[in-house]
Scaffold this active site. Sequence first.
Site, short mmCIF file in Angstrom:
data_model
loop_
_atom_site.label_atom_id
_atom_site.label_comp_id
_atom_site.label_asym_id
_atom_site.label_seq_id
_atom_site.Cartn_x
_atom_site.Cartn_y
_atom_site.Cartn_z
N CYS A 1 28.54 18.17 37.75
CA CYS A 1 28.45 18.78 39.25
C CYS A 1 28.09 20.52 38.72
O CYS A 1 26.92 20.96 39.18
CB CYS A 1 29.09 18.81 40.26
SG CYS A 1 30.87 19.14 39.43
N PHE B 1 64.08 38.47 63.91
CA PHE B 1 64.24 40.16 63.58
C PHE B 1 62.43 40.04 63.73
O PHE B 1 62.11 41.25 62.60
CB PHE B 1 64.54 40.56 62.32
CG PHE B 1 65.84 41.56 62.79
CD1 PHE B 1 66.61 41.18 63.91
CD2 PHE B 1 66.91 41.29 61.62
CE1 PHE B 1 67.58 41.41 64.15
CE2 PHE B 1 68.45 41.15 62.14
CZ PHE B 1 68.63 41.75 63.88
N CYS C 1 59.10 38.40 65.17
CA CYS C 1 57.98 38.96 66.44
C CYS C 1 57.06 39.53 66.03
O CYS C 1 57.66 40.69 66.32
CB CYS C 1 58.24 38.15 67.61
SG CYS C 1 57.16 37.48 69.27
N CYS D 1 41.62 31.70 31.30
CA CYS D 1 42.37 31.41 32.70
C CYS D 1 42.54 30.68 33.75
O CYS D 1 42.76 30.97 34.94
CB CYS D 1 41.12 32.60 33.45
SG CYS D 1 39.62 31.82 33.90
S1 SF4 Z 1 37.42 31.54 30.20
FE1 SF4 Z 1 38.04 29.99 32.15
S2 SF4 Z 1 36.68 29.35 33.22
FE2 SF4 Z 1 35.71 29.72 31.62
S3 SF4 Z 1 36.39 27.37 30.52
FE3 SF4 Z 1 37.79 29.61 29.72
S4 SF4 Z 1 39.37 28.45 31.40
FE4 SF4 Z 1 37.79 27.35 31.63
#
Ligand code: SF4
Lengths: 432, 441
Positions: A348, A135, A137, A385
């Site tokens: 980096c 059912f 595709c 985050c």
């Molecule tokens: S706020 Fe998010 S990106 Fe910034 S240091 Fe904390 S975990 Fe890392």
Amino acid sequence: MTNLHCNIAGIDSINPFWLASAPPTDKYINVKRAFDAGWGGVVWKTLGIDPPVINTSSRYGVHHDRSRGILGINNIELISDRPLAINLAEIEQIRREYPDRVVIGSMMAPIEKSAWQELAVKIANSGVHGLELNFGCPHGMCERGMGSAIGQVPEMVEQVTRWVRQAVDLPVFTKLTPNITNILWSAEAAQRGGCHGLALINTVNSITSVDLDLMAPTPTVDGKGTHGGYCGSAVKPIALNMVAEIARNAETKQMTISAIGGIETWRDAAEFIALGASGLQVCTAAMLYGFRIVEDMKAGLQNFMAEKGYAHLDDFRGKAVANTVDWNDLNLNFDSKAFIKQAQCIGCGRCHIACEDTSHQAIRFDTNSQGLRRFTVLDDHCVGCNLCAHVCPVPDCIEMRTVDNGQPRLTWPQHPKNPLRTDVPVSKNTEV
Amino acid sequence: MTKFSKSQINQNFDDLHKPLNRLQAITEASRCTYCYEAPCITACPTSIDIPTFIHQIRSENIKGAAQTILSENILGGTCARACPTEILCEQACVRNHDQGKPVEIGLLQRFAVDTFLDADQPHPFKRAEPSGKRVAAVGAGPAGLAFAHRAALLGHQVVIFEAEAKPGGLNEYGLAAYKMANNFAQREVDFLMQVGGIEIQHSQRLGDNLSLAQLRQDFDGVFIGVGLAANHQLGIPGENLPGVEDATNFIATLRQTADKSSLPAGENLVVIGGGNTAIDAAVQAKRLGSANVTLVYRRGEEYMGATAWEIDLARKNGVVILLWAKPIAIHGGDAAAAIVLEKTALLEGTLQGTGNTLTIPADKVLKAVGQKYALADEPSLDLAKGKIWVNERFETNLPGVFAGGDCVHLGEDLTVQAVEHGKRAAHAMGRYLFTISALEI
Ligand code: SF4
Ligand SMILES: Cc1cc2nc3c(=O)[nH]c(=O)nc-3n(C[C@H](O)[C@H](O)[C@H](O)COP(=O)(O)OP(=O)(O)OC[C@H]3O[C@@H](n4cnc5c(N)ncnc54)[C@H](O)[C@@H]3O)c2cc1C
Ligand SMILES: Cc1cc2nc3c(=O)[nH]c(=O)nc-3n(C[C@H](O)[C@H](O)[C@H](O)COP(=O)(O)O)c2cc1C
């Protein structure tokens, strides 16, 4: 000793790895090669009512990463383009030659009871272990009122599943399309129709790229293109979520799931099993690398199981389901901070610019007198985050460390800032 | 050892580093982490925005990549071939830390610039409105050419006065043949000239048929980029025998000979010196077919001016490196036949002969003990460290006279450094011309 032997909707299989209904399972020679390579079963390329369909020249579009690795492909192929009788004869031959392997007949027909039932009986008589109802595709067939045109209407999913159940006494899988708003509506409809198992997902509606010289979407057929079905590694996250939704929903959580979508390695397979899948189907990975990839899938899964002390797939099946909850069940008092391991840092600056431009300005950038670049997390600003840890090119260089703040678990429904606060701890979906 | 065939000899001077094809370039580009305020940019004397051009290669915007490079370094094609990247951009690459191997920035730069040049596109930069100023450059080496291009962009009319018959300076006469295969130096000059507003006059030698005083009269500003025209000598007996030659001369002849197999290859060749020129001469001699090539350097390897990579290249090509030895005489009848070397040692911090000598056969001796500034006929210019003195704006002691490249006392003698000097001198001269004209009004 670990053992990959399993039972999927009443069908015994030497391992959980089946090839999904698609070109790899299109005819005798492919399937023979697949079984020789070690696949546990195949879902034969979808069969329809004669006359067979006609396919286009130019069938695949591709989504490359920057190193020409393939993230996903899409296709505008239809169902089997060979006469039904030839397919059925080949299925009979394969069943005789490989008695320990599973063969499922995939099928699709116009939305008429007799069409579905007659085709189901013909396929059942070829000796298949079960049927799968396509059912899903999302191109071509749906324009003829088949495929996702059925899969997108829960009433039709239920109706057609019931017709086939009435016609044959074999396990029936209903294969779902992801091109819907809520997978539970189709899953519950299939359940009402009496299916033994769900197979999901079919391909995702897509245009992979536009040819900027021809000014047409790819793949182009004589200067024109159409939307096709997206699959491969890129669709795994979509498939994982849909499998999880079904596995943690009270009405559907007992259903058997044959999981499909972007499975390329043993790890992908283990993740689907952890979210409740009983079996696994693979298409794109085999198309990209050949049938030999099953070797590593089996060996890797067994090594993982041995390491974790799981003897059977059932030992960890669904183990991640209880931890898959609604957002409202997440602990808002939980805190973690990014920690940059200086010895591994290559300097980096990707974490810095990601956090600085798009997150919380929580990574300081200093250059010492020798020109050495140093990045440090400002705990006060870090909201945990994870963005920095993901963009960092060095695996494990940035660690998310849990902060022991001594605070109790607190969810949004209980949160003092919630205007609709209930004060009642939420228990929905926290256990299976 | 087996003797090279004629065609093998010519092949020996093809590209030392094979250029990347499109797929190799895109794959290599994806190793770049796209660093923020990348260390490689700081390590490049011309400050090319390396992560951006590599990202552009990855997104298959090759023309954009070339423009990013050429906007900072109009001789980016030569620099991609000749720069000792192991001590410049690639040394700073963060991939050294986690992968033990930098991104191949030089090869990627070459890919972008070559792809752009091969496509025969119109010149990528437009000149500003005419400034009404006429400026002169002396010397069409990297410094003079980079100055001229930038000055033309700023709207000035430029005349380059060049002593030799061809433009390019050491790009044409000095860099190793296997770095500049397929007449790249001239191709690049042709490309650079497409900007317009630049005229090159050849056989014009400052201090000979051209005087600085006259140039200052005829032009609003003068840039001197004459490089290092003279060579240091050994000062030992036998130095004037046939078969004894400056290494730069040997290389220039090689560069100017289309069929390298027509050149005589010495049986026993000795190169004196420890810098890049010595290495280049030794390696090219080996590739020309000399049976025994010995490079003699008076100190230990760690003191050699050549980079570790170059020293390794010499060894891989079969050059024997003899350390802690200096030449004291060259013997021979009609021509050089042998060289007498004295072993050296560091005694209380100073290099001294030990009195131990050895004699090795040498039908050819190449001297590579350094070049020096030689514009002796321009006493009006102040010198520092034996070269033209300039301030940080590349101004000499004479108003309106700027200088850059190998002939000034700042910086290292590298092509990329000369390009940066020329570029910055053009901007400084622009500001100078503007200030003067403002005063005149
Ligand atoms: S706020 Fe998010 S990106 Fe910034 S240091 Fe904390 S975990 Fe890392
Ligand atoms: C053998 C050798 C190999 C080298 N290899 C490398 C390498 O691999 N990589 C690297 O980065 N660098 C290398 N270098 C150094 C690099 O070539 C120089 O740093 C660079 O060419 C300097 O540029 P310039 O414009 O200052 O001088 P030059 O390139 O020397 O150009 C000076 C120009 O001025 C002209 N000229 C001289 N005197 C007069 C005058 N009186 N009147 C008018 N015109 C005059 C010359 O003919 C010449 O065209 C090498 C040098 C040598 C000698
Ligand atoms: C070329 C191609 C043809 C396909 N044909 C069918 C088909 O006939 N019937 C069907 O049920 N699914 C078909 N599919 C969908 C696959 O069976 C599978 O559901 C989907 O590709 C997702 O799995 P994957 O990510 O492992 O490829 C096809 C997929 C591809 C790439």
